[in-house]
Design a protein around this motif. Structure first.
Motif, short mmCIF file in Angstrom:
data_model
loop_
_atom_site.label_atom_id
_atom_site.label_comp_id
_atom_site.label_asym_id
_atom_site.label_seq_id
_atom_site.Cartn_x
_atom_site.Cartn_y
_atom_site.Cartn_z
N LYS A 180 -5.18 6.34 4.81
CA LYS A 180 -3.78 6.60 5.19
C LYS A 180 -3.34 5.67 6.30
CE LYS A 180 -3.43 11.41 3.79
NZ LYS A 180 -3.29 12.81 4.25
N ARG A 181 -4.22 5.43 7.25
CA ARG A 181 -3.88 4.51 8.33
C ARG A 181 -3.60 3.12 7.78
NH1 ARG A 181 -5.47 3.70 14.31
NH2 ARG A 181 -5.22 5.93 14.29
N GLU A 222 -10.24 9.66 3.97
CA GLU A 222 -8.80 9.77 3.71
C GLU A 222 -7.94 9.34 4.91
OE1 GLU A 222 -5.52 12.81 1.81
OE2 GLU A 222 -7.63 13.36 1.80
N LEU A 279 -3.03 10.49 -2.12
CA LEU A 279 -2.73 9.23 -1.44
C LEU A 279 -1.51 8.54 -2.07
CD1 LEU A 279 -6.37 7.95 -0.93
CD2 LEU A 279 -4.77 8.65 0.88
N VAL A 315 1.67 10.04 -0.70
CA VAL A 315 1.98 9.50 0.63
C VAL A 315 2.56 8.11 0.50
CG1 VAL A 315 0.98 8.77 2.83
CG2 VAL A 315 0.26 10.93 1.81
N LEU A 373 -2.47 2.50 4.80
CA LEU A 373 -1.16 2.60 4.14
C LEU A 373 -0.03 2.43 5.14
CD1 LEU A 373 -1.70 5.67 1.76
CD2 LEU A 373 -1.27 3.31 1.05
N TYR A 374 -0.11 3.15 6.25
CA TYR A 374 0.96 3.09 7.25
C TYR A 374 1.08 1.70 7.85
CZ TYR A 374 0.34 8.13 6.89
OH TYR A 374 0.20 9.41 6.43
N GLU A 416 3.12 14.75 6.11
CA GLU A 416 1.74 14.76 6.61
C GLU A 416 1.53 15.78 7.72
OE1 GLU A 416 -1.02 12.91 5.59
OE2 GLU A 416 0.29 12.53 3.88
#
Length: 169
Positions: A60-61, A56, A19, A22, A63-64, A122
């Protein structure tokens, strides 16, 4: 509550490094990446009991979305960096290329950097990238094309170097 803490801690120990990679690709530097990931993990922890299945993609969503929100905030109130993190010593042509690419990626606007991260790091489809970033597939395609063109401009001979590196592997 102890069970939730244990599950969350195990998740962070297992997937934290991935993570952070990313987050680094999105943010462009170590400190911003750590902050971005810390905020995402804090949000995920607050909702941990309700997260079903693999956590995960959920993190990640976050994070974006947080990175996109950050662009909007910074566009209204830009920050001025005061110091750079010391660079590690590079060894070999592959390391040199990585450093050139890293510096070139930092030159890209945040949206283009996010598109490249989602598409190539990704390995998401155009449709998945558009969904995560909340934009149209045409925007993803155009931002990707512009970003790749800018990288080629910033790193002359990039296509030749990457072709040579792939042959030697």
């Amino acid at each position: 509550m102890a069970e939730v803490d244990g599950e969350f801690t195990a998740f962070v120990n297992e997937r934290g490094a991935a993570l952070l990679r990313v987050a680094y690709a999105l943010a462009g530097n170590q400190h911003a990446a750590e902050d971005l990931l810390q905020n995402a993990l804090a949000k995920a922890y607050a909702r941990w009991p309700r997260i079903r299945g693999d956590a995960e993609p959920y993190v990640k969503r976050i994070l974006y979305h947080d990175q996109v929100s950050g662009w909007r905030r910074r566009a209204r109130r830009p920050e001025v960096p005061v110091a750079d993190v010391p660079e590690r010593a590079a060894h070999g042509e592959d390391s040199d290329l990585r450093l050139l690419l890293r510096d070139a990626l930092r030159e890209l606007p945040p949206r283009q950097r996010a598109v490249l991260t989602l598409r190539y790091l990704e390995d998401l489809s155009v449709e998945q990238t558009a969904e995560l970033l909340g934009c149209r597939t045409g925007t993803v395609a155009s931002q990707s094309a512009k970003a790749l063109a800018k990288l080629r401009q910033l790193v002359p001979g990039l296509d030749e170097r990457t072709s040579r590196a792939e042959v030697t592997r």
